[in-house]
Write an enzyme that holds these catalytic residues in place. Structure first.
Site, PDB file in Angstrom:
ATOM      1  N   HIS A  63      -0.741   6.039   6.826  1.00  0.00           N
ATOM      2  CA  HIS A  63      -0.207   6.075   5.469  1.00  0.00           C
ATOM      3  C   HIS A  63       0.290   7.481   5.123  1.00  0.00           C
ATOM      4  CE1 HIS A  63      -2.657   2.388   5.185  1.00  0.00           C
ATOM      5  NE2 HIS A  63      -1.795   2.032   4.266  1.00  0.00           N
ATOM      6  N   ASP A 110      -5.702   8.772   8.881  1.00  0.00           N
ATOM      7  CA  ASP A 110      -5.606   7.526   9.640  1.00  0.00           C
ATOM      8  C   ASP A 110      -4.345   7.472  10.491  1.00  0.00           C
ATOM      9  OD1 ASP A 110      -3.572   6.981   7.803  1.00  0.00           O
ATOM     10  OD2 ASP A 110      -4.628   5.331   6.822  1.00  0.00           O
ATOM     11  N   SER A 139       0.810  -1.219   0.000  1.00  0.00           N
ATOM     12  CA  SER A 139       0.000   0.000   0.000  1.00  0.00           C
ATOM     13  C   SER A 139       0.842   1.267   0.000  1.00  0.00           C
ATOM     14  CB  SER A 139      -0.941   0.010   1.211  1.00  0.00           C
ATOM     15  OG  SER A 139      -0.201  -0.024   2.427  1.00  0.00           O
TER      16      SER A 139
END
Length: 235
Positions: free
Chosen positions: A206, A203, A54
Site C-alpha cells: 500500500h 507491507d 483500500s
C-alpha cells in the site's frame, strides 16, 4: 513490463482485497476508513467524492495522510474551495461498490461536483471475469450519469502473468468506459509507485504517506481539469 513488476502488481491486487469483516459492515453502514466529516462538506463551494477500495480509504495511514485529505489540500492550494469526501472501503470489488453507491450518494448533503471512481483491483484478485467488472463499472457510471454527476475514472491494471487474454480484456475496461461515457480518466492509480519500497508501507503493497503525495501530485491536474469550469486546466 518486467517479471518483478508483474509480481508487484499481483501483490498489490492481493493487498487491495485483504479486507476484514469490517469492510462488509462499512458497506452497509456507509462508514469508511479515514472518512471526511460530512458536516464540513456544506461549507465548501465544491464537493468531490473519492469512491474506491483500500487505496482510496487510506489503509495504514493517519487520518490526514490518505488520498482524500491530501487531494483536498492539493486542490485548495490550487485555489479551489473544495472538500474531498472519503468514500473508500478496503476490500471493495466493483460489485460491492455497485451495492453501496446509492447509499453513499443519498447520504451526502448535496450533489457532488465530481465523483472519482476507482475500483477493480479486487475483481482481479477474486478471479472475476473482466466482463463482470465492466458490467459493474458501467452500472455505476450510468447511476452517476442519471444523477447528472460529473465522473472521473482511475484505472487499474491486471498483471500480465494472469494471461494476455485476461489482461487485454481487463485493461480496456476503464479506457472503454471513459470513451463511451465521455468521462475524465487517470489510467493507472498507482502509476510511479509499483516496486518502489520508499513509496510503500512496510507491507510493500500500500502507498505510504510519501506514495500518496506522489499519487496526488500526478493526479491533481486531471482532477482540476474535470472540475466544473476548469475544462482547460491541467492535463
Amino acid at each position: 513490463m518486467s517479471y518483478g513488476l508483474c509480481i508487484a502488481l499481483l501483490q498489490l491486487l492481493i493487498a487491495c482485497g485483504a479486507a476484514s469483516d469490517d469492510a462488509a459492515t462499512s458497506e452497509q453502514s456507509g462508514s469508511v476508513e479515514n472518512g471526511t466529516d460530512t458536516a464540513e462538506i456544506v461549507e465548501a463551494d465544491l464537493l468531490v467524492v473519492a469512491f474506491g477500495d483500500s487505496l482510496y480509504a487510506g489503509y495504514g495511514l493517519d487520518q490526514n495522510e490518505g488520498f482524500a485529505p491530501e487531494l483536498e489540500r492539493a486542490l485548495q492550494t490550487a485555489g479551489k474551495d473544495v472538500r474531498v469526501h472519503n468514500a473508500g472501503v478496503s476490500g471493495d470489488t466493483t460489485a460491492a461498490g455497485l451495492r453501496r453507491i446509492d447509499f453513499v450518494l443519498d447520504s451526502l448533503p448535496r450533489k457532488p461536483d465530481l465523483f472519482i471512481l476507482g475500483l477493480g483491483g479486487n475483481d482481479v484478485l477474486r478471479g472475476l471475469k473482466p466482463s463482470e467488472t465492466r458490467a459493474n463499472m458501467e452500472a455505476m457510471v450510468k447511476k452517476l450519469k442519471d444523477r447528472d454527476i460529473p465522473i472521473m475514472l482511475t484505472g487499474m491494471l491486471a498483471p500480465p502473468n494472469l494471461g494476455k487474454e485476461f489482461s487485454d480484456e481487463f485493461n480496456i475496461v476503464f479506457p472503454a468506459m471513459a470513451q463511451k461515457y465521455d468521462t475524465a480518466l487517470y489510467p493507472f492509480f498507482m502509476d510511479g509507485l509499483v516496486g518502489k519500497a520508499d513509496l510503500l508501507l512496510d507491507d510493500g503493497l500500500h502507498p505510504s504517506a510519501a506514495g500518496i503525495d506522489l499519487i496526488v501530485e500526478k493526479i491533481t491536474p486531471t482532477v482540476l481539469s474535470a472540475l466544473p469550469g476548469d475544462e482547460a486546466a491541467g492535463g
